[in-house]
Design an enzyme around this catalytic site. Structure first.
Site, PDB file in Angstrom:
ATOM      1  N   LYS A  12     -38.241  44.879 -20.401  1.00 42.67           N
ATOM      2  CA  LYS A  12     -38.123  45.757 -21.558  1.00 42.67           C
ATOM      3  C   LYS A  12     -38.981  47.021 -21.354  1.00 42.67           C
ATOM      4  CE  LYS A  12     -37.299  41.875 -24.746  1.00 42.67           C
ATOM      5  NZ  LYS A  12     -37.791  41.198 -25.984  1.00 42.67           N
ATOM      6  N   TYR A  52     -28.132  42.905 -29.142  1.00 45.18           N
ATOM      7  CA  TYR A  52     -28.951  42.191 -30.124  1.00 45.18           C
ATOM      8  C   TYR A  52     -28.208  41.982 -31.455  1.00 45.18           C
ATOM      9  CZ  TYR A  52     -33.348  42.244 -27.439  1.00 45.18           C
ATOM     10  OH  TYR A  52     -34.336  42.000 -26.511  1.00 45.18           O
ATOM     11  N   PHE A  60     -36.958  42.116 -38.402  1.00 41.58           N
ATOM     12  CA  PHE A  60     -37.479  42.802 -37.219  1.00 41.58           C
ATOM     13  C   PHE A  60     -36.415  43.619 -36.485  1.00 41.58           C
ATOM     14  CE2 PHE A  60     -36.194  38.518 -35.920  1.00 41.58           C
ATOM     15  CZ  PHE A  60     -35.415  38.768 -34.795  1.00 41.58           C
ATOM     16  N   ARG A  88     -35.668  30.880 -18.711  1.00 43.56           N
ATOM     17  CA  ARG A  88     -36.375  30.808 -19.999  1.00 43.56           C
ATOM     18  C   ARG A  88     -37.757  30.184 -19.804  1.00 43.56           C
ATOM     19  NH1 ARG A  88     -34.467  33.552 -24.565  1.00 43.56           N
ATOM     20  NH2 ARG A  88     -35.365  31.938 -25.862  1.00 43.56           N
ATOM     21  N   THR A  94     -40.941  32.946 -27.184  1.00 43.83           N
ATOM     22  CA  THR A  94     -40.708  34.293 -27.722  1.00 43.83           C
ATOM     23  C   THR A  94     -42.003  34.957 -28.182  1.00 43.83           C
ATOM     24  OG1 THR A  94     -38.524  33.580 -28.457  1.00 43.83           O
ATOM     25  CG2 THR A  94     -39.386  35.589 -29.444  1.00 43.83           C
ATOM     26  N   ARG A 105     -44.692  35.665 -20.466  1.00 41.45           N
ATOM     27  CA  ARG A 105     -45.232  36.047 -21.783  1.00 41.45           C
ATOM     28  C   ARG A 105     -46.605  35.429 -22.024  1.00 41.45           C
ATOM     29  NH1 ARG A 105     -39.450  35.187 -24.911  1.00 41.45           N
ATOM     30  NH2 ARG A 105     -38.613  37.304 -24.639  1.00 41.45           N
ATOM     31  N   ASN A 115     -42.947  41.872 -25.891  1.00 38.55           N
ATOM     32  CA  ASN A 115     -43.022  40.665 -25.051  1.00 38.55           C
ATOM     33  C   ASN A 115     -42.371  40.824 -23.670  1.00 38.55           C
ATOM     34  OD1 ASN A 115     -40.384  40.501 -25.890  1.00 38.55           O
ATOM     35  ND2 ASN A 115     -40.603  38.559 -26.994  1.00 38.55           N
ATOM     36  N   HIS A 118     -36.670  40.031 -21.365  1.00 36.84           N
ATOM     37  CA  HIS A 118     -35.581  39.342 -22.056  1.00 36.84           C
ATOM     38  C   HIS A 118     -34.908  38.379 -21.085  1.00 36.84           C
ATOM     39  CE1 HIS A 118     -31.948  38.591 -24.417  1.00 36.84           C
ATOM     40  NE2 HIS A 118     -31.321  38.670 -23.258  1.00 36.84           N
ATOM     41  N   GLU A 129     -24.017  38.711 -22.016  1.00 36.45           N
ATOM     42  CA  GLU A 129     -25.011  39.755 -21.710  1.00 36.45           C
ATOM     43  C   GLU A 129     -24.817  40.338 -20.317  1.00 36.45           C
ATOM     44  OE1 GLU A 129     -28.282  37.797 -24.775  1.00 36.45           O
ATOM     45  OE2 GLU A 129     -28.657  37.675 -22.621  1.00 36.45           O
TER      46      GLU A 129
HETATM   47  N1  UDP Z   1     -38.572  39.740 -32.150  1.00 41.36           N
HETATM   48  C1  UDP Z   1     -39.521  40.375 -32.929  1.00 41.36           C
HETATM   49  N2  UDP Z   1     -40.034  39.725 -34.021  1.00 41.36           N
HETATM   50  C2  UDP Z   1     -39.616  38.484 -34.376  1.00 41.36           C
HETATM   51  C3  UDP Z   1     -38.647  37.836 -33.590  1.00 41.36           C
HETATM   52  C4  UDP Z   1     -38.137  38.501 -32.486  1.00 41.36           C
HETATM   53  O1  UDP Z   1     -39.919  41.508 -32.611  1.00 41.36           O
HETATM   54  O2  UDP Z   1     -40.120  37.942 -35.382  1.00 41.36           O
HETATM   55  C5  UDP Z   1     -38.025  40.428 -30.984  1.00 41.36           C
HETATM   56  C6  UDP Z   1     -38.696  39.988 -29.682  1.00 41.36           C
HETATM   57  O3  UDP Z   1     -38.804  41.111 -28.836  1.00 41.36           O
HETATM   58  C7  UDP Z   1     -37.699  38.992 -29.120  1.00 41.36           C
HETATM   59  C8  UDP Z   1     -36.379  39.624 -29.555  1.00 41.36           C
HETATM   60  O4  UDP Z   1     -36.644  40.139 -30.846  1.00 41.36           O
HETATM   61  O5  UDP Z   1     -37.838  38.870 -27.720  1.00 41.36           O
HETATM   62  C9  UDP Z   1     -35.193  38.693 -29.620  1.00 41.36           C
HETATM   63  O6  UDP Z   1     -35.536  37.570 -30.379  1.00 41.36           O
HETATM   64  P1  UDP Z   1     -35.133  36.105 -29.903  1.00 41.36           P
HETATM   65  O7  UDP Z   1     -35.418  35.167 -31.004  1.00 41.36           O
HETATM   66  O8  UDP Z   1     -33.743  36.140 -29.360  1.00 41.36           O
HETATM   67  O9  UDP Z   1     -36.199  35.830 -28.744  1.00 41.36           O
HETATM   68  P2  UDP Z   1     -36.044  35.710 -27.154  1.00 41.36           P
HETATM   69  O10 UDP Z   1     -34.670  35.170 -26.860  1.00 41.36           O
HETATM   70  O11 UDP Z   1     -36.260  37.102 -26.599  1.00 41.36           O
HETATM   71  O12 UDP Z   1     -37.138  34.781 -26.737  1.00 41.36           O
HETATM   72 MG    MG Z   2     -32.815  35.706 -27.571  1.00 40.60          MG
END
Ligand code: UDP
Ligand code: MG
Length: 153
Positions: A12, A52, A60, A88, A94, A105, A115, A118, A129
C-alpha cells in the site's frame, strides 16, 4: 498439483513511502511463494471502489479510499501451494496491534489504517482482485523455478 493457487498482494502507499517494498517482497520470496506478476501503479478512485467495494458504507471506507489513492502501490501476483492462506499468514492480522510477531503487520506497522500490505482473503477474492489489477497477458504463467522441488514435495 491441485492446491496450486494464485493470490493478489499489494504494498500500500504507506509501505511504498516507507521504503518497505523490498522487505515485503522478500517475506513472500523467502516463504517459498513464486512471483508471477508485478507492477507499480497509482490507484484511481474508480479502481479503489472496485477493489474495496465490499467495504462501501463502513465507517472507515472513505478514509480507506483516500489512503489507497494517495500514492503509488506495488501490485503483485504470488503463486504456490496454498498461496492464499499462506499469504494471509505472512501478512498477519488486519489490526497490527493484534498481529503476531514475525508477520509483516506484526513487525512493521502500528495502525490499522496504515497496515502496509493487502492480501486476498479467499479463492473468490483472489481471482477477482488479480483480474482487477492484471490483464491475463501480464501474468507469467509457467516460468520454471529450479528450487520448486526443494520447497514442495
Ligand atoms: N481498515 C481500516 N479500519 C478498519 C478496518 C479496516 O482502516 O476498522 C482498512 C485496513 O487498511 C484494512 C482494509 O481496510 O487492511 C481492508 O479491511 P479488511 O477487513 O478487508 O482487512 P484485510 O483483508 O486487509 O486484512
Ligand atoms: Mg480484506
Amino acid at each position: 498439483m491441485a492446491e496450486l493457487e494464485r493470490t493478489f498482494v499489494a504494498v500500500k502507499p504507506d509501505g511504498v513511502q516507507r521504503g518497505l517494498v523490498g522487505e515485503v517482497i522478500s517475506r513472500f520470496e523467502t516463504r517459498g511463494l513464486k512471483l508471477v506478476g508485478l507492477k507499480m501503479l497509482k490507484v484511481t478512485p474508480a479502481l479503489a471502489e472496485k477493489h474495496y467495494g465490499e467495504h462501501k458504507g463502513k465507517p472507515f471506507y472513505e478514509g480507506l479510499v483516500n489512503f489507497i489513492t494517495s500514492g503509488p502501490v506495488v501490485a503483485m501476483v504470488w503463486e504456490g501451494k496454498n498461496a492464499i492462506a499462506l499469504s494471509r499468514n505472512v501478512i498477519g492480522a488486519t489490526n497490527p496491534g493484534s498481529a503476531a510477531p514475525g508477520t509483516i503487520r506484526g513487525d512493521l506497522c502500528v495502525d490499522i489504517g496504515r497496515n502496509v500490505v493487502h492480501g486476498s482473503d479467499g479463492p473468490e477474492s483472489a481471482v477477482r482482485e488479480v483480474s482487477i489489477f492484471f490483464h491475463d497477458g501480464e501474468i507469467l504463467k509457467e516460468w520454471g523455478r529450479n528450487v520448486d522441488s526443494w520447497v514442495c514435495e
